[in-house]
Design a protein around this motif. Structure first.
Motif, PDB file in Angstrom:
ATOM      1  N   GLY A 270      -3.496   7.758 -13.830  1.00 40.13           N
ATOM      2  CA  GLY A 270      -4.286   6.678 -13.244  1.00 40.13           C
ATOM      3  C   GLY A 270      -3.497   5.868 -12.239  1.00 40.13           C
ATOM      4  O   GLY A 270      -4.012   5.467 -11.195  1.00 40.13           O
ATOM      5  N   GLY A 271      -2.216   5.657 -12.529  1.00 33.81           N
ATOM      6  CA  GLY A 271      -1.384   4.860 -11.639  1.00 33.81           C
ATOM      7  C   GLY A 271      -1.081   5.497 -10.307  1.00 33.81           C
ATOM      8  O   GLY A 271      -0.655   4.812  -9.373  1.00 33.81           O
ATOM      9  N   LEU A 272      -1.296   6.817 -10.196  1.00 34.32           N
ATOM     10  CA  LEU A 272      -1.036   7.481  -8.914  1.00 34.32           C
ATOM     11  C   LEU A 272      -1.879   6.895  -7.784  1.00 34.32           C
ATOM     12  O   LEU A 272      -1.492   6.956  -6.617  1.00 34.32           O
ATOM     13  N   GLY A 273      -3.023   6.325  -8.125  1.00 33.43           N
ATOM     14  CA  GLY A 273      -3.868   5.713  -7.106  1.00 33.43           C
ATOM     15  C   GLY A 273      -3.174   4.582  -6.367  1.00 33.43           C
ATOM     16  O   GLY A 273      -3.534   4.259  -5.229  1.00 33.43           O
ATOM     17  N   ALA A 274      -2.171   3.978  -7.011  1.00 37.12           N
ATOM     18  CA  ALA A 274      -1.453   2.877  -6.370  1.00 37.12           C
ATOM     19  C   ALA A 274      -0.792   3.321  -5.075  1.00 37.12           C
ATOM     20  O   ALA A 274      -0.753   2.572  -4.090  1.00 37.12           O
ATOM     21  N   PHE A 275      -0.270   4.559  -5.062  1.00 33.98           N
ATOM     22  CA  PHE A 275       0.368   5.047  -3.838  1.00 33.98           C
ATOM     23  C   PHE A 275      -0.655   5.184  -2.711  1.00 33.98           C
ATOM     24  O   PHE A 275      -0.352   4.926  -1.547  1.00 33.98           O
ATOM     25  N   GLY A 276      -1.862   5.599  -3.067  1.00 36.55           N
ATOM     26  CA  GLY A 276      -2.925   5.654  -2.067  1.00 36.55           C
ATOM     27  C   GLY A 276      -3.249   4.274  -1.532  1.00 36.55           C
ATOM     28  O   GLY A 276      -3.470   4.092  -0.327  1.00 36.55           O
ATOM     29  N   GLY A 277      -3.257   3.287  -2.432  1.00 37.22           N
ATOM     30  CA  GLY A 277      -3.525   1.913  -2.004  1.00 37.22           C
ATOM     31  C   GLY A 277      -2.470   1.392  -1.063  1.00 37.22           C
ATOM     32  O   GLY A 277      -2.775   0.721  -0.064  1.00 37.22           O
ATOM     33  N   ILE A 278      -1.208   1.691  -1.349  1.00 37.46           N
ATOM     34  CA  ILE A 278      -0.118   1.245  -0.477  1.00 37.46           C
ATOM     35  C   ILE A 278      -0.226   1.909   0.894  1.00 37.46           C
ATOM     36  O   ILE A 278      -0.079   1.260   1.937  1.00 37.46           O
ATOM     37  N   ALA A 279      -0.485   3.211   0.882  1.00 32.80           N
ATOM     38  CA  ALA A 279      -0.559   3.953   2.140  1.00 32.80           C
ATOM     39  C   ALA A 279      -1.729   3.489   3.002  1.00 32.80           C
ATOM     40  O   ALA A 279      -1.650   3.479   4.232  1.00 32.80           O
ATOM     41  N   LEU A 280      -2.818   3.096   2.353  1.00 32.54           N
ATOM     42  CA  LEU A 280      -4.036   2.740   3.085  1.00 32.54           C
ATOM     43  C   LEU A 280      -4.106   1.270   3.468  1.00 32.54           C
ATOM     44  O   LEU A 280      -4.823   0.906   4.408  1.00 32.54           O
ATOM     45  N   SER A 281      -3.391   0.408   2.759  1.00 36.56           N
ATOM     46  CA  SER A 281      -3.589  -1.030   2.892  1.00 36.56           C
ATOM     47  C   SER A 281      -3.460  -1.538   4.329  1.00 36.56           C
ATOM     48  O   SER A 281      -4.378  -2.165   4.863  1.00 36.56           O
ATOM     49  N   SER A 282      -2.329  -1.275   4.970  1.00 40.90           N
ATOM     50  CA  SER A 282      -2.114  -1.783   6.333  1.00 40.90           C
ATOM     51  C   SER A 282      -3.114  -1.188   7.312  1.00 40.90           C
ATOM     52  O   SER A 282      -3.630  -1.879   8.204  1.00 40.90           O
ATOM     53  N   ARG A 283      -3.396   0.095   7.152  1.00 37.99           N
ATOM     54  CA  ARG A 283      -4.349   0.758   8.052  1.00 37.99           C
ATOM     55  C   ARG A 283      -5.748   0.169   7.901  1.00 37.99           C
ATOM     56  O   ARG A 283      -6.442  -0.095   8.884  1.00 37.99           O
ATOM     57  N   PHE A 345      -7.134   5.674 -11.668  1.00 41.52           N
ATOM     58  CA  PHE A 345      -6.786   6.021 -10.284  1.00 41.52           C
ATOM     59  C   PHE A 345      -7.528   5.116  -9.305  1.00 41.52           C
ATOM     60  O   PHE A 345      -6.934   4.555  -8.367  1.00 41.52           O
ATOM     61  N   VAL A 346      -8.832   4.954  -9.526  1.00 41.19           N
ATOM     62  CA  VAL A 346      -9.655   4.114  -8.645  1.00 41.19           C
ATOM     63  C   VAL A 346      -9.221   2.654  -8.742  1.00 41.19           C
ATOM     64  O   VAL A 346      -9.069   1.954  -7.729  1.00 41.19           O
ATOM     65  N   THR A 347      -9.020   2.174  -9.966  1.00 38.48           N
ATOM     66  CA  THR A 347      -8.603   0.786 -10.159  1.00 38.48           C
ATOM     67  C   THR A 347      -7.266   0.515  -9.483  1.00 38.48           C
ATOM     68  O   THR A 347      -7.074  -0.540  -8.853  1.00 38.48           O
ATOM     69  N   SER A 348      -6.336   1.461  -9.590  1.00 41.77           N
ATOM     70  CA  SER A 348      -5.014   1.272  -8.988  1.00 41.77           C
ATOM     71  C   SER A 348      -5.102   1.111  -7.479  1.00 41.77           C
ATOM     72  O   SER A 348      -4.407   0.274  -6.892  1.00 41.77           O
ATOM     73  N   ILE A 349      -5.946   1.903  -6.832  1.00 41.90           N
ATOM     74  CA  ILE A 349      -6.126   1.761  -5.385  1.00 41.90           C
ATOM     75  C   ILE A 349      -6.625   0.356  -5.059  1.00 41.90           C
ATOM     76  O   ILE A 349      -6.077  -0.344  -4.201  1.00 41.90           O
ATOM     77  N   GLY A 350      -7.676  -0.064  -5.757  1.00 45.39           N
ATOM     78  CA  GLY A 350      -8.278  -1.361  -5.474  1.00 45.39           C
ATOM     79  C   GLY A 350      -7.331  -2.518  -5.724  1.00 45.39           C
ATOM     80  O   GLY A 350      -7.214  -3.432  -4.893  1.00 45.39           O
ATOM     81  N   VAL A 351      -6.626  -2.498  -6.854  1.00 46.13           N
ATOM     82  CA  VAL A 351      -5.731  -3.604  -7.204  1.00 46.13           C
ATOM     83  C   VAL A 351      -4.594  -3.732  -6.202  1.00 46.13           C
ATOM     84  O   VAL A 351      -4.235  -4.837  -5.777  1.00 46.13           O
ATOM     85  N   VAL A 352      -4.018  -2.606  -5.792  1.00 50.40           N
ATOM     86  CA  VAL A 352      -2.902  -2.643  -4.849  1.00 50.40           C
ATOM     87  C   VAL A 352      -3.349  -3.161  -3.480  1.00 50.40           C
ATOM     88  O   VAL A 352      -2.684  -4.012  -2.872  1.00 50.40           O
ATOM     89  N   VAL A 353      -4.453  -2.659  -2.978  1.00 48.92           N
ATOM     90  CA  VAL A 353      -4.975  -3.116  -1.685  1.00 48.92           C
ATOM     91  C   VAL A 353      -5.272  -4.609  -1.732  1.00 48.92           C
ATOM     92  O   VAL A 353      -4.930  -5.371  -0.809  1.00 48.92           O
ATOM     93  N   TYR A 354      -5.887  -5.048  -2.815  1.00 51.70           N
ATOM     94  CA  TYR A 354      -6.211  -6.473  -2.981  1.00 51.70           C
ATOM     95  C   TYR A 354      -4.943  -7.318  -3.015  1.00 51.70           C
ATOM     96  O   TYR A 354      -4.819  -8.316  -2.294  1.00 51.70           O
ATOM     97  N   ASN A 355      -3.976  -6.920  -3.841  1.00 52.99           N
ATOM     98  CA  ASN A 355      -2.779  -7.741  -4.028  1.00 52.99           C
ATOM     99  C   ASN A 355      -1.912  -7.829  -2.783  1.00 52.99           C
ATOM    100  O   ASN A 355      -1.429  -8.910  -2.424  1.00 52.99           O
ATOM    101  N   ILE A 356      -1.703  -6.717  -2.096  1.00 52.71           N
ATOM    102  CA  ILE A 356      -0.871  -6.748  -0.889  1.00 52.71           C
ATOM    103  C   ILE A 356      -1.450  -7.731   0.127  1.00 52.71           C
ATOM    104  O   ILE A 356      -0.730  -8.543   0.724  1.00 52.71           O
ATOM    105  N   ASN A 357      -2.750  -7.685   0.307  1.00 55.87           N
ATOM    106  CA  ASN A 357      -3.374  -8.512   1.346  1.00 55.87           C
ATOM    107  C   ASN A 357      -3.532  -9.969   0.939  1.00 55.87           C
ATOM    108  O   ASN A 357      -3.292 -10.871   1.746  1.00 55.87           O
ATOM    109  N   GLN A 358      -3.908 -10.219  -0.323  1.00 57.25           N
ATOM    110  CA  GLN A 358      -4.102 -11.628  -0.692  1.00 57.25           C
ATOM    111  C   GLN A 358      -2.768 -12.350  -0.843  1.00 57.25           C
ATOM    112  O   GLN A 358      -2.656 -13.528  -0.486  1.00 57.25           O
ATOM    113  N   VAL A 359      -1.726 -11.671  -1.332  1.00 59.65           N
ATOM    114  CA  VAL A 359      -0.412 -12.314  -1.441  1.00 59.65           C
ATOM    115  C   VAL A 359       0.175 -12.569  -0.056  1.00 59.65           C
ATOM    116  O   VAL A 359       0.726 -13.644   0.219  1.00 59.65           O
TER     117      VAL A 359
END
Length: 436
Positions: A270-283, A345-359
């Motif tokens: 499930g946590g692998l989605g976090a890498f997708g979130g990091i890769a996608l966040s800035s883009r 996996f889905v949750t990890s993408i969402g949480v990472v994208v949210y956290n990078i941008n709101q912080v």
């Protein structure tokens, strides 16, 4: 002469940031072991849902009670020193559990020992986290905040991906309390690296009272509509997430019959989605704007929890099973495990994208001199709901059963996005200039 902040370079060539990043990476990986080993240690002592919820709540009660005062303290003192001492303290307290196991006093000490250790580690985490988010704007240029937070997120996400599998294997292969020693050691190593950072910090002398500074930090968050909505969304999400997670391991082990290794595998995949979130966040931020991406991240994070509500004993037919595995013995995956992996996996993408941008948004718009109070106020609001959610999870489990409580947590968490959706964040395309 131009300074490092006047002419930003890649953070790969920023010695102080690299030390902060290294220190964080060490402790993040170590934390995965206690995150699994403490609940599995508790399983040796009790199967009471309310006891598990109290254990989870004890780790976060410090945020609800002390975060605002700690924020004032952080703004008046060197954050690097606070972080170093906090890590040393966390290592010492965590070491009490394996020490009790080795000396044969763990059973006699029982759950109260776990409650005390969780509380003290949680309290020291308040000191560390408030300082941690406040120190980054002092180390790097404003234009490097997203890059810095992304790199730090890589460590957190990497630990959450690799860590659960490692922790699950170790917890199953080794007596769970002894696995906590790995985390205790990691905090000591992290403190050693942190102590080597050499950087002047912005510490604004204050003759005002603690109460004045405390109220100033709260006002920053509550008077700004964007910050207030982010606090509301995150607090709501944290409350309902902890309704789920305070009893989730108990549910997975006692009712679905999973071993520590299987639980670790579920969170690893499930946590692998976090890498997708990091890769996608800035883009995604460049394409759609920081506000819409914050909202989308929160929505995605909520939807990813739905499989927790779907998992039940009727889906327990094995799709993979192996026995006679060295150290582990047996390993079984069923349809429940598969859907839980997909949801994670889905949750990890969402949480990472949210956290990078709101912080990054928070760090960019708030003056450096009050970052500590702002972060403490934000933590007080968003993490203050965690112990309440944890206790609610235990109480709901007593009334509706473990699965019933998890279903209610999923339903509530899905609507956490409403706060930011109904705020100015929705139309925010670029990070605004800092407040005056």
């Amino acid at each position: 002469m131009e300074t490092e902040t006047e002419r930003p370079t890649s953070l790969w060539h920023h010695p102080n940031f690299l030390k902060l990043w290294t220190s964080d990476t060490i402790s993040q990986f170590g934390t995965q072991f206690s995150g699994y080993a403490i609940p599995f240690t508790a399983l040796l002592l009790t199967s009471d849902p309310l006891a598990f919820s109290i254990l989870n709540a004890s780790a976060f009660i410090g945020f609800a009670v002390f975060a605002l005062f700690i924020g004032v303290y952080v703004d008046r003192h060197r954050r690097q020193r606070i972080m170093t001492l906090a890590n040393i303290g966390r290592g010492i307290f965590l070491g009490l559990i394996p020490l009790a196991a080795v000396t044969g006093t763990l059973t006699r000490a029982g759950m109260p020992l776990l409650y005390v250790v969780s509380f003290m580690v949680g309290l020291l985490t308040v000191f560390f986290d408030v300082s941690y988010q406040a120190i980054l704007p002092s180390l790097v240029d404003r234009s490097q905040l997203v890059e810095g937070n992304s790199k730090l997120e890589w460590s957190r996400s990497g630990a959450q991906v690799v860590g659960p599998g490692m922790a699950g294997l170790v917890v199953q292969a080794v007596y769970p309390p002894l696995a906590i020693a790995i985390d205790a050691t990691s905090y000591m190593a992290s403190a050693s690296v942190l102590s080597r950072i050499k950087q002047d910090e912005i510490i604004k002398p204050s003759t005002a009272s603690v109460w004045h500074d405390l109220k100033e930090g709260l006002a920053i968050v509550l008077k700004d509509k964007s910050l207030r909505s982010i606090a509301g969304s995150t607090a709501t999400s944290n409350f309902f997430s902890n309704v789920i997670f305070s009893i989730l391991i108990l549910y997975l082990v006692r009712q679905l019959g999973y071993t520590a290794a299987v639980v670790g595998a579920i969170f690893l995949i499930g946590g692998l989605g976090a890498f997708g979130g990091i890769a996608l966040s800035s883009r995604l931020t460049r394409l759609f704007g920081v506000g819409p991406v914050i909202i989308a991240g929160m929505i995605l994070g909520g939807l990813g929890t739905i499989p927790y509500a779907l998992a039940n004993s009727s889906l327990s037919a094995p799709i993979f099973s192996a026995t006679g595995i060295p150290v582990l013995g047996s390993f079984r995956l069923d349809l429940n495990a598969l859907i839980l992996m997909m949801g994670g996996f889905v949750t990890s993408i969402g949480v990472v994208v949210y956290n990078i941008n709101q912080v990054s948004l928070r760090q960019a718009i708030v003056p450096k001199s009050i970052q500590g109070r702002m972060n403490a106020s934000m933590r007080w609001i968003v993490w203050g709901t965690i112990p309440a959610g944890a206790i609610a999870g235990g109480v709901l489990a007593e009334v509706f059963g473990l699965r019933g409580a998890i279903v209610l947590g999923v339903i509530g968490g899905i609507f956490s996005f409403v706060w930011v959706f109904l705020s100015p964040v929705r139309s925010l395309k670029h990070v605004p200039e800092p407040m005056e």
